[in-house]
Enzyme design. Sequence first.
Site, PDB file in Angstrom:
ATOM      1  N   LYS A 175       7.938   5.614  -0.878  1.00  0.00           N
ATOM      2  CA  LYS A 175       8.191   6.757   0.017  1.00  0.00           C
ATOM      3  C   LYS A 175       7.342   6.580   1.281  1.00  0.00           C
ATOM      4  CE  LYS A 175       6.570  10.681   0.996  1.00  0.00           C
ATOM      5  NZ  LYS A 175       6.826  10.758   2.456  1.00  0.00           N
ATOM      6  N   GLU A 250      -6.209   4.422  -1.168  1.00  0.00           N
ATOM      7  CA  GLU A 250      -6.802   3.948   0.090  1.00  0.00           C
ATOM      8  C   GLU A 250      -6.828   5.146   1.020  1.00  0.00           C
ATOM      9  OE1 GLU A 250      -8.139   1.195   0.658  1.00  0.00           O
ATOM     10  OE2 GLU A 250      -7.521   0.166  -1.162  1.00  0.00           O
ATOM     11  N   CYS A 284      -7.361   3.689  10.027  1.00  0.00           N
ATOM     12  CA  CYS A 284      -8.401   4.139   9.090  1.00  0.00           C
ATOM     13  C   CYS A 284      -9.713   3.389   9.316  1.00  0.00           C
ATOM     14  CB  CYS A 284      -7.925   3.959   7.661  1.00  0.00           C
ATOM     15  SG  CYS A 284      -7.390   2.274   7.324  1.00  0.00           S
ATOM     16  N   GLU A 386     -13.135  13.164   9.482  1.00  0.00           N
ATOM     17  CA  GLU A 386     -12.253  12.169  10.094  1.00  0.00           C
ATOM     18  C   GLU A 386     -11.350  12.861  11.122  1.00  0.00           C
ATOM     19  OE1 GLU A 386      -8.927  10.618   7.824  1.00  0.00           O
ATOM     20  OE2 GLU A 386      -9.400   8.598   8.510  1.00  0.00           O
TER      21      GLU A 386
HETATM   22  P1  NDP Z   1      -1.165  11.902   4.303  1.00  0.00           P
HETATM   23  O1  NDP Z   1      -2.132  11.923   3.187  1.00  0.00           O
HETATM   24  O2  NDP Z   1      -0.786  13.192   4.931  1.00  0.00           O
HETATM   25  O3  NDP Z   1       0.212  11.241   3.845  1.00  0.00           O
HETATM   26  C1  NDP Z   1       0.319   9.937   3.304  1.00  0.00           C
HETATM   27  C2  NDP Z   1       1.609   9.831   2.512  1.00  0.00           C
HETATM   28  O4  NDP Z   1       1.520  10.655   1.344  1.00  0.00           O
HETATM   29  C3  NDP Z   1       2.838  10.341   3.286  1.00  0.00           C
HETATM   30  O5  NDP Z   1       3.945   9.540   2.934  1.00  0.00           O
HETATM   31  C4  NDP Z   1       2.958  11.749   2.758  1.00  0.00           C
HETATM   32  O6  NDP Z   1       4.205  12.342   2.939  1.00  0.00           O
HETATM   33  C5  NDP Z   1       2.624  11.534   1.289  1.00  0.00           C
HETATM   34  N1  NDP Z   1       2.249  12.745   0.556  1.00  0.00           N
HETATM   35  C6  NDP Z   1       1.746  13.909   1.050  1.00  0.00           C
HETATM   36  N2  NDP Z   1       1.529  14.786   0.033  1.00  0.00           N
HETATM   37  C7  NDP Z   1       1.887  14.162  -1.116  1.00  0.00           C
HETATM   38  C8  NDP Z   1       1.902  14.537  -2.492  1.00  0.00           C
HETATM   39  N3  NDP Z   1       1.476  15.732  -2.911  1.00  0.00           N
HETATM   40  N4  NDP Z   1       2.348  13.644  -3.394  1.00  0.00           N
HETATM   41  C9  NDP Z   1       2.764  12.421  -3.007  1.00  0.00           C
HETATM   42  N5  NDP Z   1       2.793  12.013  -1.720  1.00  0.00           N
HETATM   43  C10 NDP Z   1       2.353  12.863  -0.783  1.00  0.00           C
HETATM   44  O7  NDP Z   1      -1.737  10.869   5.370  1.00  0.00           O
HETATM   45  P2  NDP Z   1      -1.185  10.585   6.812  1.00  0.00           P
HETATM   46  O8  NDP Z   1       0.227  10.131   6.729  1.00  0.00           O
HETATM   47  O9  NDP Z   1      -1.540  11.724   7.693  1.00  0.00           O
HETATM   48  O10 NDP Z   1      -2.058   9.289   7.217  1.00  0.00           O
HETATM   49  C11 NDP Z   1      -3.311   9.363   7.801  1.00  0.00           C
HETATM   50  C12 NDP Z   1      -4.401   9.155   6.777  1.00  0.00           C
HETATM   51  O11 NDP Z   1      -4.247   7.929   6.122  1.00  0.00           O
HETATM   52  C13 NDP Z   1      -5.789   9.117   7.416  1.00  0.00           C
HETATM   53  O12 NDP Z   1      -6.681   9.889   6.646  1.00  0.00           O
HETATM   54  C14 NDP Z   1      -6.162   7.651   7.324  1.00  0.00           C
HETATM   55  O13 NDP Z   1      -7.539   7.394   7.303  1.00  0.00           O
HETATM   56  C15 NDP Z   1      -5.504   7.251   6.056  1.00  0.00           C
HETATM   57  N6  NDP Z   1      -5.318   5.807   6.011  1.00  0.00           N
HETATM   58  C16 NDP Z   1      -6.102   5.068   5.161  1.00  0.00           C
HETATM   59  C17 NDP Z   1      -5.999   3.692   5.142  1.00  0.00           C
HETATM   60  C18 NDP Z   1      -6.819   2.869   4.208  1.00  0.00           C
HETATM   61  O14 NDP Z   1      -6.459   1.713   4.007  1.00  0.00           O
HETATM   62  N7  NDP Z   1      -7.880   3.378   3.628  1.00  0.00           N
HETATM   63  C19 NDP Z   1      -5.076   2.980   6.056  1.00  0.00           C
HETATM   64  C20 NDP Z   1      -4.307   3.855   6.880  1.00  0.00           C
HETATM   65  C21 NDP Z   1      -4.440   5.223   6.855  1.00  0.00           C
HETATM   66  P3  NDP Z   1       4.530  13.119   4.309  1.00  0.00           P
HETATM   67  O15 NDP Z   1       5.426  12.200   4.984  1.00  0.00           O
HETATM   68  O16 NDP Z   1       5.157  14.406   3.972  1.00  0.00           O
HETATM   69  O17 NDP Z   1       3.252  13.350   5.014  1.00  0.00           O
END
Ligand code: NDP
Length: 483
Positions: A175, A250, A284, A386
Amino acid sequence: MSVITLDNYINGKLCPPTNDQYLDNVQPATGQVYSRLPQSNEQDVNNALQAAQKAFPQWSSLNPGERSHWLQKLADAIADNHEMLAQAESKDTGKPIQLTRTVDIQRAHDNLRFFAHAATQFSSESHATNPRTINYTLRQPLGPVACISPWNLPLYLLTWKIAPALAAGNTVVAKPSEVTPYTAYLLSQLCIDIGFPAGVLNIVHGTGQQAGAALTTHDDIKAISFTGGTETGIAIKQATLRQHKKISLELGGKNPFIVFADCDFKQAVETACRAAFSNQGQICLCGSRIYVEDSIYDDFVAAMIERMKQLNVGDPIDPKVDFGALVSANHLAKVQSYLDLAKAEGGEILTTNQDLELPIRCQEGYFLKPTLIIGLNNQCRSNQEEIFGPVATIQKFSSQSEVLQLANDSPYGLAASIWTNDLKRAHQMSSDIEAGIVWVNCWLLRDLRTPFGGMKASGMGREGGFEAMRFFTECKNVCINYR
Ligand code: NDP
């Protein structure tokens, strides 16, 4: 402008959502809707899982060379469509085309190619316990697994997850983020073009709350590889606590960028700018807390501001632009709220948006100039939370022990960058800093063989190399006594 309709990819075919509900997708540089994506529900997730279950026996029993062949074919398809994908990713995310060309799409290709090779090199251990007893480890694929990815590096992070899962013999339901679905959709079209085996990879679009939650809590999902925000990671962990799934998280970061006076000054300034503001600070691994030794602090701040002025902020589709739009109106509002907070906390903001000149088509886009903040203490929220935008704070320090304490005084522990020419200090700092990834005199240099992941609130588990393939397997030890 015509609006494109995206579909799910299930069992080798493009399918509309079963409830016929769609979400609008906005182009960040213009603020205009340019596509609609399925608002998938539990039924769509179930359909994808059924396809993944059905495909699993055959995919998992292929020999590694055959799986490698399919991954390489998909990598080649990405390479053949590099420019089309780079343009799509820039449109979807607001990031400069020069970045999607050189980083995002290139890396998506590299991820698939790397794991195509890794599939044929993956091995397990065997131990001769005594002359008549041998222990060997079986690493078997798990079944259907879930790959959930965020919006900041859409195709790059999607492929970083699906490639090791597929290489290890699992089938996948992925997803992508609802905010940036376009390149995942184009990837499903490429899968169809090359005849990728049906049901092995399925892509379901929609919200995290609906499609994401239905997927991660599904009993048939054996492992979840998640990249995203720390709060979402915690929610997924809690929701699946009683199901005993394998989970790799992550999560977010608030990474220190530490500059000692004996560094190569010019290179440190250049890289600090890149580390803070690449992809509008939406990586990130961005170095968003900059610490500079007091004897060079004033010169460093002045040089940073000069370098920031040279960043070309503008329409991401222009190849000369190196700083584009933030991903969404909501995200821009969140980042701007942190600028208000930083002021309230006593910070001084060293740049403004007032002189930002944008082409007409970008007037409604989500732009914010790179921003540096001075005068904040380490404990304030602007330094602890963050922000995930083009906002970096800068503080001075007077000793190694002080900066180590400041750097580690954070809930996060993803990455750190240390600038010094003192070898002993470089090793000491690398060992003592609480971060899963440490760069010395560099930033974001990645070797795909190395373990990747964070400590503390930045996550659990390590991805990358064979470590990632091991995550996607069940490990069984067999002890044979042939006395
Ligand atoms: P989110 O946590 O909002 O979303 C990440 C994914 O999870 C999206 O596809 C989201 O769907 C989905 N999601 C949200 N809620 C749920 C749930 N309850 N169950 C299952 N899936 C769910 O992150 P962002 O997309 O805003 O990304 C930014 C974040 O990602 C930052 O905090 C960044 O630091 C982190 N990040 C970490 C990395 C690493 O390697 N450590 C690398 C890149 C980013 P939806 O489309 O609805 O939001």
